[in-house]
Structures are given as structure tokens and as C-alpha cells.
Design an enzyme around this catalytic site. Structure first.
Site: not given
Ligand SMILES: [Zn+2]
Ligand SMILES: [Zn+2]
Length: 252
Positions: A11, A15
Site C-alpha cells: 500500500h 513507511d
């Protein structure tokens, strides 16, 4: 690093993607040529393209983007050795898990049978592909009497970031290794639900329910100075639990 040809991105949270420009730049600087395939949400290409314009050194490295399907399980890649598929997870934004399945190898020739029947070299390839052996007098020796089973195949499932999601159990059932996020410890289940993450206890429950062989947990919240308590509470439910650290290798 030069061996990396495909990158799978679950996704588009920072991060999980902010390291990508640096990685691509490093690959190019190390002299990687040819194609680099990135499997991710279709928006990633747009996000990357502005930055790629400023990477002059990547001229010999062609980056190709492959959009993922976030609605249902889908085949992402397949060759003779491996099949890679994606499956929807439940996070704040569209997110996929990945399943890596090694495909069965050829049959092994039984060396004792080879010498017993004096199998000619010309027939050996056909036999590893499943053919029977036909002797000079026309006798047929069934394939199963001259071969040994192929190596057992290995599988790996990657699930991050996500709520505890029972519906993925059939997809990941029985894998040799499951990586599952465990952002929080078990006492923060309410916060985990609110932020669309999982706890170490939930990761262990997933591993146990899906009857996987080994569990690796990671994506720990930075609030934990030591993640040992998370690993320990997971091990109460699923003893074969290990923590993920950058650069770790887990043998399958
Ligand atoms: Zn996320
Ligand atoms: Zn994340």
C-alpha cells in the site's frame, strides 16, 4: 541487490514507499540494467514519475509498473518456478497481502532404476517430465517405478498493514512462513482496531488458525523499546514466532 527484479508494495503509506526512490537510485548506480518491475497501487507511478525525472543515472534501468487488484485475490506474476498472488487486506487505504508459492519441480530420476534398466540418456528428460520407460523388447516400465517425487514446494505469505482479518485464512493456509504485522501488543487491541493494525496476539492467532509452520512478526510501533514482550505473548499462542529485523534471513 542486483538480483532484485520485482518489488511488491502492499500500500502507499510513507513507511512502505519512501525508501523506493533511494533503492532504485542505488540499483542504477550499482550498474543494474534491464527491467525493474514494481507491483503496487496504480497511483504509485504518478507519485514516482516526478522524482524519476531527476534521476539521470537510471537510463539503463527501465522501471515498469503493474497495478494491483484490491477488490479480490489475483495472480500477480508466474513463471516456471514461482506463482505470486495478491489478496485484499483491510487497512485505512487500499492494501494487499502477497502469497509466494514455489511451483513443483521435475521428478527426480531413481539412480538404482536407471542402472537396473540401463535407461538411455535420450529418454531421461522425458522421464523426469512424467513419461514411462519403454524397453527395447517393448516392455513398459511405469514412470513411478523409475522416479522419485520432486522436492517439496515452499510458500510464504506477507500480510501488512491490516486489521486481523479472518477471511484470509483459506488463502494463506499451511504456508511455510507467514509474515504478519504486529504493530501493537495484545493490551492495545482497541487502538489496533482504530488504526487498522493488528496486535502480536492477533498475528499469533492468525498463524495458529491458518496452521502455518512459522510466524515472523514485525511493523512494531516505535513506542516499544524492546519487542520481546510482543514476541513472548505471541509464543504463548503460537510457539514458532520470531521477530523481524532488517536483513534477517529465515530458512524455509
Ligand atoms: Zn499503512
Ligand atoms: Zn505501515
Amino acid at each position: 541487490m542486483g538480483k532484485i527484479n520485482h518489488i511488491f508494495i502492499s500500500h502507499l503509506h510513507g513507511d512502505h514507499i519512501y525508501g523506493l526512490p533511494g533503492l532504485i537510485s542505488s540499483l542504477a548506480l550499482y550498474g543494474k540494467k534491464g527491467e525493474l518491475h514494481i507491483h503496487a497501487h496504480s497511483d504509485l507511478q504518478q507519485m514516482m514519475e516526478g522524482m524519476m525525472k531527476f534521476m539521470n543515472e537510471i537510463t539503463d534501468l527501465k522501471v515498469k509498473y503493474h497495478p494491483l487488484n484490491f477488490q479480490r485475490n489475483a495472480l500477480v506474476f508466474e513463471d516456471k518456478k514461482i506463482r505470486i498472488s495478491s489478496f485484499p487486506l483491510k487497512h485505512r487505504i487500499s492494501c494487499c497481502g502477497f502469497l509466494f508459492q514455489e511451483l513443483p519441480t521435475q521428478l527426480h530420476l531413481d539412480k538404482q532404476a536407471l542402472s537396473r534398466y540401463e535407461v538411455p540418456v535420450s529418454q531421461r528428460l522425458n522421464i523426469t517430465n512424467g513419461a514411462d520407460l519403454i524397453l527395447a523388447d517393448g516392455t513398459v516400465i511405469p514412470n513411478s517405478q523409475i522416479t522419485l517425487p520432486p522436492n517439496p514446494t515452499r510458500s510464504y505469505a506477507f500480510c501488512t498493514d491490516t486489521l486481523f482479518l479472518k477471511k484470509i485464512v483459506p488463502t494463506i493456509e499451511g504456508v511455510d512462513l507467514l509474515y504478519h504485522e504486529a504493530t501493537f501488543a495484545g493490551d492495545l487491541a482497541v487502538l489496533a482496531k482504530k488504526t487498522f493494525h493488528s496486535t502480536s496476539v492477533q498475528a499469533a492467532e492468525m498463524a495458529k488458525t491458518a496452521k502455518v509452520k512459522k510466524l515472523v512478526i514485525g511493523h512494531f510501533s516505535s513506542r516499544y523499546k524492546s519487542v520481546l514482550p510482543l514476541v513472548e505473548e505471541a509464543r504463548v499462542i503460537f510457539p514458532e514466532t520470531y521477530e523481524a529485523n532488517d536483513g534477517d534471513c529465515f530458512e524455509l
